[in-house]
Design a protein around this motif. Structure first.
Motif, short mmCIF file in Angstrom:
data_model
loop_
_atom_site.label_atom_id
_atom_site.label_comp_id
_atom_site.label_asym_id
_atom_site.label_seq_id
_atom_site.Cartn_x
_atom_site.Cartn_y
_atom_site.Cartn_z
N THR A 97 70.08 5.47 20.49
CA THR A 97 69.22 4.33 20.13
C THR A 97 68.54 4.72 18.82
O THR A 97 67.86 5.74 18.74
CB THR A 97 68.16 4.05 21.22
N HIS B 292 63.15 3.69 15.78
CA HIS B 292 62.39 2.43 15.71
C HIS B 292 60.98 2.65 16.23
O HIS B 292 60.68 3.67 16.85
CB HIS B 292 63.08 1.34 16.57
N ASP C 77 58.17 0.53 18.69
CA ASP C 77 58.13 -0.64 19.56
C ASP C 77 57.19 -1.69 18.97
O ASP C 77 56.20 -1.34 18.33
CB ASP C 77 57.68 -0.24 20.97
N VAL D 53 54.82 3.65 24.92
CA VAL D 53 56.06 3.89 25.66
C VAL D 53 55.74 4.83 26.83
O VAL D 53 55.04 5.82 26.66
CB VAL D 53 57.10 4.58 24.75
N LYS E 215 68.35 13.35 28.04
CA LYS E 215 68.42 12.80 26.67
C LYS E 215 67.40 13.45 25.76
O LYS E 215 66.34 13.88 26.19
CB LYS E 215 68.36 11.29 26.63
N LYS F 205 56.46 -0.20 29.47
CA LYS F 205 55.53 -0.32 28.34
C LYS F 205 54.12 -0.49 28.88
O LYS F 205 53.93 -1.04 29.95
CB LYS F 205 55.88 -1.55 27.49
O1 LIG Z 1 66.37 5.56 25.96
C1 LIG Z 1 66.66 4.94 24.94
O2 LIG Z 1 67.79 4.95 24.45
C2 LIG Z 1 65.59 4.14 24.23
C3 LIG Z 1 64.31 4.03 25.00
C4 LIG Z 1 63.22 3.37 24.22
O3 LIG Z 1 63.31 3.12 23.03
C5 LIG Z 1 61.97 3.07 24.91
O4 LIG Z 1 61.83 3.27 26.13
O5 LIG Z 1 61.04 2.56 24.22
#
Ligand SMILES: O=C(O)CCC(=O)C(=O)O
Length: 323
Positions: A179, A182, A184, A190, A199, A264
């Motif tokens: 991903t 970025h 949010d 988060v 990960k 969130k």
């Molecule tokens: O786990 C991911 O690939 C992205 C998770 C993410 O961006 C989030 O939880 O805000």
């Protein structure tokens, strides 16, 4: 009348055009940013953190932390696998690779799991089911992921009601899936729970800036050398919960086939910024004159006037929205 000049975002990390996205993504493979990231400190890991200590030492100070093993006893952590979910939600329709316009496909959940298990070979691009709002199509999964006491500060419950504040997403993907970097939207924290697999997260603080050089290239060295970028990293393993304060940039790479729960939280301290951003988005829509003229032919002038007054009251700078 002359058109106002289009404002170009100075921070390449925040741009959304394809070329800038690629520049940022490439920076993770080699060069000075990749090198700085290899040496970046790990996000702190804390085991047995109480809600009070979490609030005091991390949330109120806007510091990322991993609550190690905080969700280790969740049924989702103890029992889930891709096959397990395919047995429970096999017929549910999903959009796979939804973050890629070229590779996105509609499939049933069972087909997605088959694709993921059989996607092998040198040229195979990893498959990722990103941001799956499972509550709409497979709500029974929620019982395996109890609410987190540390996440109950989410002010969206008061603003928008229970449904929004429990509308979490599952992220299910194949080893190697990414991903992109970025932030949010809407100044929301988060709180990510790792359920299956591992990960790697790379994070940068809200002040991280990738400027252009005088010749218009990305100044990767400037980002790599800037302490304000607060580069950090971590690897999440099952049961870990990552708290990342609002506006921190994050990029995720799957080290194995992985399932995570993205949830969130709106901190009341960020309420004003949150409302401003939401309203700015609404205003941007409302102030798109062509569209408003088509959709509200009789009310056009009233809508324009109301939104201008509203923007002024909320301190929103309309010149940043549209000419
Ligand atoms: O786990 C991911 O690939 C992205 C998770 C993410 O961006 C989030 O939880 O805000």
């Amino acid at each position: 009348m002359q058109n106002a000049p289009v404002l170009i975002e100075a921070n390449i990390l925040k741009r959304r055009d394809v070329a800038s996205l690629q520049v940022v993504e490439n920076a993770f493979s080699d060069g000075s940013v990749a090198e700085a990231l290899r040496r970046a400190p790990d996000i702190e890991r804390r085991r047995g953190l109480s809600k009070e200590t979490f609030d005091r030492e991390y949330r109120h100070r806007q510091r990322p932390v991993i609550l190690e093993g905080y969700a280790a006893d969740w049924p989702a952590v103890r029992h889930w696998s891709f096959e397990h979910l395919a047995r429970r939600c096999g017929a549910t329709p999903v959009v796979v690779n939804s973050y890629s316009s070229q590779r996105s496909v509609q499939a049933s959940f069972s087909e997605f799991v088959d694709m993921l298990m059989n996607n092998e070979g040198p040229g195979a691009t990893p498959i990722y089911l990103q941001e799956w709002y499972y509550q709409a199509s497979c709500p029974e999964l929620a019982e395996d992921m109890p609410e987190l006491d540390i996440a109950q500060y989410d002010f969206r419950r008061d603003l928008y009601g229970e449904v929004i504040s429990t509308n979490h997403q599952l992220w299910l993907g194949q080893r190697g899936g990414v991903t992109r970097l970025h932030q949010d939207s809407y100044t929301i924290d988060v709180m990510h729970v790792q359920l299956v697999g591992e990960k790697h997260w790379t994070v940068m603080g809200p002040q991280a800036m990738l400027p252009e050089t005088e010749t218009g290239d990305a100044d990767l060295q400037a980002l790599a050398d800037d302490p304000a970028a607060q580069l950090m990293q971590c690897t999440l393993t099952p049961g870990d919960v990552l708290y990342l304060p609002a506006l921190w940039f994050h990029r995720i790479k799957l080290l194995s086939n992985s399932i995570g729960l993205g949830r969130k939280c709106l901190d009341q301290a960020n309420l004003q910024t949150h409302i401003r951003q939401r309203m700015a988005e609404l205003l941007a829509l409302a102030l798109n004159p062509e569209e408003v003229k088509l959709t509200h032919p009789e009310l056009f002038n009233v809508v324009m006037m109301r939104n201008r007054v509203w923007a002024k009251r909320m301190g929103i700078d309309l010149s940043k929205l549209r000419p």
